[in-house]
Design a protein around this motif. Structure first.
Motif, PDB file in Angstrom:
ATOM      1  N   GLY A 365     -38.103  10.817 124.731  1.00  0.00           N
ATOM      2  CA  GLY A 365     -38.577  10.463 123.403  1.00  0.00           C
ATOM      3  C   GLY A 365     -37.900  11.302 122.354  1.00  0.00           C
ATOM      4  O   GLY A 365     -37.026  12.127 122.633  1.00  0.00           O
ATOM      5  N   ASP A 366     -38.345  11.104 121.097  1.00  0.00           N
ATOM      6  CA  ASP A 366     -37.716  11.750 119.945  1.00  0.00           C
ATOM      7  C   ASP A 366     -37.748  13.272 120.029  1.00  0.00           C
ATOM      8  O   ASP A 366     -36.842  13.950 119.561  1.00  0.00           O
ATOM      9  CB  ASP A 366     -38.432  11.283 118.672  1.00  0.00           C
ATOM     10  CG  ASP A 366     -37.797  11.839 117.421  1.00  0.00           C
ATOM     11  OD1 ASP A 366     -36.569  11.710 117.284  1.00  0.00           O
ATOM     12  OD2 ASP A 366     -38.521  12.411 116.594  1.00  0.00           O
ATOM     13  N   THR A 367     -38.808  13.821 120.637  1.00  0.00           N
ATOM     14  CA  THR A 367     -38.949  15.277 120.664  1.00  0.00           C
ATOM     15  C   THR A 367     -38.725  15.863 122.054  1.00  0.00           C
ATOM     16  O   THR A 367     -39.200  16.950 122.351  1.00  0.00           O
ATOM     17  CB  THR A 367     -40.351  15.686 120.161  1.00  0.00           C
ATOM     18  OG1 THR A 367     -41.344  15.054 120.990  1.00  0.00           O
ATOM     19  CG2 THR A 367     -40.549  15.261 118.718  1.00  0.00           C
ATOM     20  N   ASP A 368     -37.987  15.183 122.890  1.00  0.00           N
ATOM     21  CA  ASP A 368     -37.637  15.707 124.206  1.00  0.00           C
ATOM     22  C   ASP A 368     -36.555  16.776 124.016  1.00  0.00           C
ATOM     23  O   ASP A 368     -35.438  16.475 123.589  1.00  0.00           O
ATOM     24  CB  ASP A 368     -37.114  14.582 125.087  1.00  0.00           C
ATOM     25  CG  ASP A 368     -36.846  15.023 126.522  1.00  0.00           C
ATOM     26  OD1 ASP A 368     -36.933  16.231 126.796  1.00  0.00           O
ATOM     27  OD2 ASP A 368     -36.545  14.160 127.356  1.00  0.00           O
ATOM     28  N   ILE A 369     -36.879  18.039 124.325  1.00  0.00           N
ATOM     29  CA  ILE A 369     -35.957  19.142 124.037  1.00  0.00           C
ATOM     30  C   ILE A 369     -35.233  19.640 125.290  1.00  0.00           C
ATOM     31  O   ILE A 369     -34.593  20.684 125.268  1.00  0.00           O
ATOM     32  CB  ILE A 369     -36.700  20.315 123.356  1.00  0.00           C
ATOM     33  CG1 ILE A 369     -37.982  20.726 124.136  1.00  0.00           C
ATOM     34  CG2 ILE A 369     -37.092  19.952 121.933  1.00  0.00           C
ATOM     35  CD1 ILE A 369     -37.769  21.619 125.284  1.00  0.00           C
TER      36      ILE A 369
END
Length: 501
Positions: A365-369
């Motif tokens: 997802g968008d905030t997968d770091i």
């Protein structure tokens, strides 16, 4: 022995719990204890619940006590008898915000506890703002006290046992310096750490803060300052009696410059709110970026031995595409490192390492770091004089997510310290790094103009184990200058009296 951890943040939870588990399972460690602040109790307990071995005790210092500073916190712990419940050997791990390091180190050394601290070693404050003038005196005092206490000390710093910086870079440099009796003549360090704080966060964050007058030099940049200092001091091996001086010139940028430099991109982030773009302007912010050039000279003659550049920048591409911080335990602003270190020995040899972190392909997802680590090492040599197997070589290495170069290097320091083995990272060995850091902090200060000098008269750092890589073995003249075409086996030097082909 028993272990006390002061500050059980996300790093302690996932980086060092495996080392603690192994030490207890193998009988080296009897138990461990956790100390944190009262406001973090629920977060710490949630982290601990995921670990296979639970601490013997958890102690939470009341916030009303910590309002009076870290000294009051240590005094409260003493009054509670936290450190006097047994007579076994004690080890203290300090992973608090750096402002508290000095207080806990002073206590630990006075009690003759072994002590390990996350970088930087100390961060002196005065009236709530970084007192950069006190950094080097405090560091020298801590180093001297650690020697007098005769305890096992270490700083958690990724460069000391790093597979690329230590094994693939410093080892070959040491081998060539010994072989050719040639100094290092230039070192260039460039790191792009991909840290993007939105304007409002500079004045709000308590972890990795900027509002107290310090910035990235006291955060992640310290690792690369440390690598640079150790490389420069390798020249001491060839010039044991010379006084070294480093002359620095440089420029910085900070939070007040960021919106101009980023083009107001925060408005394009997911979940953006206008207040995220509001920077509180009346705070003594630390730097986000610094670039410098330097010359290392002989003080006696002014002659230049080594030249180089330093670029320690955060305002570089990262993973962040979100506005408010996500609900993840670590790397909430999407750091994405890319570091280049280039070392040269005059006209005969150079080696350059690039270490990069990149997002994994199957992001959640968008905030997968999550990120993969890779490294490329390029070696160039005058093969005839350097006696290498070729003029140029490119090597590529990769590490999976969860097993990064930095993770394994720091975990190795932690485990060695825990087991009373040499870490190559004791307090005294960080004094030269702090001397270089001191110079960069002075460059970053608002009242500094022009160039500055740093006395750099320190011992040779731990000399690397000389590389046994066959590429560095002897190339005989009949191979180097052969007129024959087609593959031939290299001639490899075998001891003093013979060769084997």
């Amino acid at each position: 022995m028993e272990l006390f951890i002061v500050g059980f943040g996300p790093v302690a939870g996932y980086k060092y719990s495996r080392c603690i588990h192994n030490a207890i399972s193998q009988g080296h460690l009897s138990r461990y204890h956790v100390i944190d602040r009262e406001s973090q109790q629920q977060v710490v307990q949630a982290r601990l619940a995921k670990l296979p071995i639970q601490p013997a005790t958890c102690t939470y210092i009341p916030e009303r006590v910590l309002q009076n500073g870290p000294d009051a916190g240590v005094e409260w712990l003493i009054q509670q008898g936290v450190f006097t419940k047994s007579e076994v050997k004690k080890k203290l791990v300090i992973t608090t915000e750096p402002q508290s390091h000095g207080t806990y180190i002073k206590f630990a050394l006075a009690q003759q506890f072994d002590v390990l601290v996350s970088k930087p070693l100390t961060l002196p404050m005065r009236e709530g703002v970084l007192d950069y003038r006190a950094l080097l005196p405090n560091t020298n005092a801590i180093a001297a006290a650690s020697i007098e206490a005769r305890v096992n000390t270490a700083v958690l710093c990724l460069g000391r046992l790093h597979e690329i910086y230590e094994q693939k870079l410093r080892q070959p440099v040491a081998l060539m310096m010994d072989r050719l009796q040639h100094p290092i003549t230039s070192v260039h360090v460039k790191t792009a750490s991909g840290v993007w704080n939105l304007p409002s966060e500079f004045g709000q964050r308590e972890d990795h803060p900027y509002k107290y007058g310090y910035g990235m030099l006291m955060h992640g940049a310290y690792h690369y300052i440390d690598v640079l200092a150790r490389l420069l001091l390798m020249n001491r091996r060839l010039f044991p009696t010379e006084d070294f001086v480093i002359v620095l010139q440089g420029f910085t940028a900070g939070p007040l410059d960021q919106q101009l430099r980023t083009g107001g991109l925060e408005a394009m982030t997911t979940g953006y709110r206008p207040e995220l773009s509001e920077l509180q302007e009346d705070l003594p912010y630390g730097e986000t970026d610094i670039v410098a050039s330097y010359a290392m000279k002989f003080r006696s003659t002014g002659r230049v031995l080594c030249l180089g550049t330093i670029a320690l920048e955060q305002t570089t591409p990262g993973m962040r595409s979100w506005g408010p911080f996500p609900e993840v335990p670590y790397n909430i602003n999407g750091r994405l490192h890319c570091t280049d270190i280039d070392v040269r020995l005059g006209t005969v040899f150079s080696i350059a390492a690039n270490v990069t972190k990149s997002p994994i392909q199957a992001r959640l997802g968008d905030t997968d770091i999550r990120g993969m680590n890779s490294a490329t090492v390029v070696t160039r040599a005058n093969a005839r004089l350097a006696r290498t197997q070729g003029f140029i070589r490119r090597e590529h290495f990769e590490r999976s997510y969860g097993n990064s170069y930095s993770y394994t290097a720091e975990a190795d320091v932690f485990e060695r310290w825990l087991l009373d083995r040499p870490t190559q990272s004791d307090f005294s060995s960080h004094v030269p790094s702090c001397a270089l850091l001191d110079g960069l902090l002075r460059l970053a200060a608002d009242d500094w103009r022009g160039s500055l000098e740093i006395d750099f008269n320190y011992p040779v750092p731990d000399w690397p184990t000389l590389s046994d890589d066959p590429w560095y073995t002897h190339m005989a003249d009949d191979i180097a200058f052969s007129s024959e075409h087609g593959p031939r086996k290299p001639v490899i030097k075998n001891g003093v009296n013979g060769t084997k082909g």
